[in-house]
Design a protein around this motif. Structure first.
Motif, short mmCIF file in Angstrom:
data_model
loop_
_atom_site.label_atom_id
_atom_site.label_comp_id
_atom_site.label_asym_id
_atom_site.label_seq_id
_atom_site.Cartn_x
_atom_site.Cartn_y
_atom_site.Cartn_z
N GLY A 1 0.83 -1.20 0.00
CA GLY A 1 0.00 0.00 0.00
C GLY A 1 0.86 1.25 0.00
N SER A 2 0.22 2.36 0.13
CA SER A 2 0.93 3.63 0.10
C SER A 2 0.05 4.68 0.77
N ASP A 3 0.50 5.92 0.69
CA ASP A 3 -0.34 7.00 1.19
C ASP A 3 -0.69 7.92 0.03
N ILE A 4 -1.85 8.54 0.14
CA ILE A 4 -2.34 9.44 -0.89
C ILE A 4 -2.72 10.75 -0.24
N THR A 5 -2.25 11.83 -0.81
CA THR A 5 -2.61 13.15 -0.33
C THR A 5 -3.84 13.63 -1.09
N VAL A 6 -4.83 14.09 -0.35
CA VAL A 6 -6.02 14.68 -0.94
C VAL A 6 -6.18 16.08 -0.35
N ARG A 7 -7.05 16.86 -0.95
CA ARG A 7 -7.26 18.21 -0.45
C ARG A 7 -7.76 18.14 0.99
N GLY A 8 -7.01 18.71 1.90
CA GLY A 8 -7.40 18.74 3.30
C GLY A 8 -6.73 17.71 4.18
N GLY A 9 -6.01 16.75 3.61
CA GLY A 9 -5.37 15.73 4.44
C GLY A 9 -4.77 14.60 3.61
N MET A 10 -4.83 13.39 4.15
CA MET A 10 -4.25 12.23 3.47
C MET A 10 -4.89 10.95 4.00
N PHE A 11 -4.63 9.84 3.30
CA PHE A 11 -5.01 8.54 3.83
C PHE A 11 -4.02 7.49 3.38
N ILE A 12 -3.92 6.43 4.17
CA ILE A 12 -3.05 5.30 3.89
C ILE A 12 -3.93 4.14 3.48
N TYR A 13 -3.52 3.43 2.43
CA TYR A 13 -4.34 2.33 1.94
C TYR A 13 -3.49 1.10 1.65
#
Length: 88
Positions: free
Chosen positions: A57-69
């Protein structure tokens, strides 16, 4: 079974989570997770060989924060393991 995404937080972790993030941030995570599902479905259309491990998995930056998947091919799932919204 068909590909989908789900939050992989346990009940204990969810109980410690601060108030929910704003709807705009949740929508960003939903949108990006749906993109990951479509990509995984296309890449693993024939499943995987028994000897193969699930992809990292990895992490993804989105507007306002991030998530790890992480992607779990045998379950046809993209699991979000941690969502970070700095406004908490």
């Amino acid at each position: 079974m068909s590909w989908a995404w789900e939050c992989a937080l346990g009940a204990e972790e969810a109980a410690r989570t601060p108030p929910p993030a704003p709807p705009a941030f949740i929508a960003e995570v939903d949108h990006k997770a749906a993109e990951l599902v479509r990509a995984a479905e296309a890449q693993y259309v024939h499943g995987r060989a028994p000897a193969e491990l699930d992809p990292t998995g990895s992490d993804i930056t989105v507007r306002g924060g991030m998530f790890i998947y992480r992607i779990v091919v045998r379950s046809e799932r993209v699991n979000t393991l941690q969502t970070t919204y700095p406004g908490f």
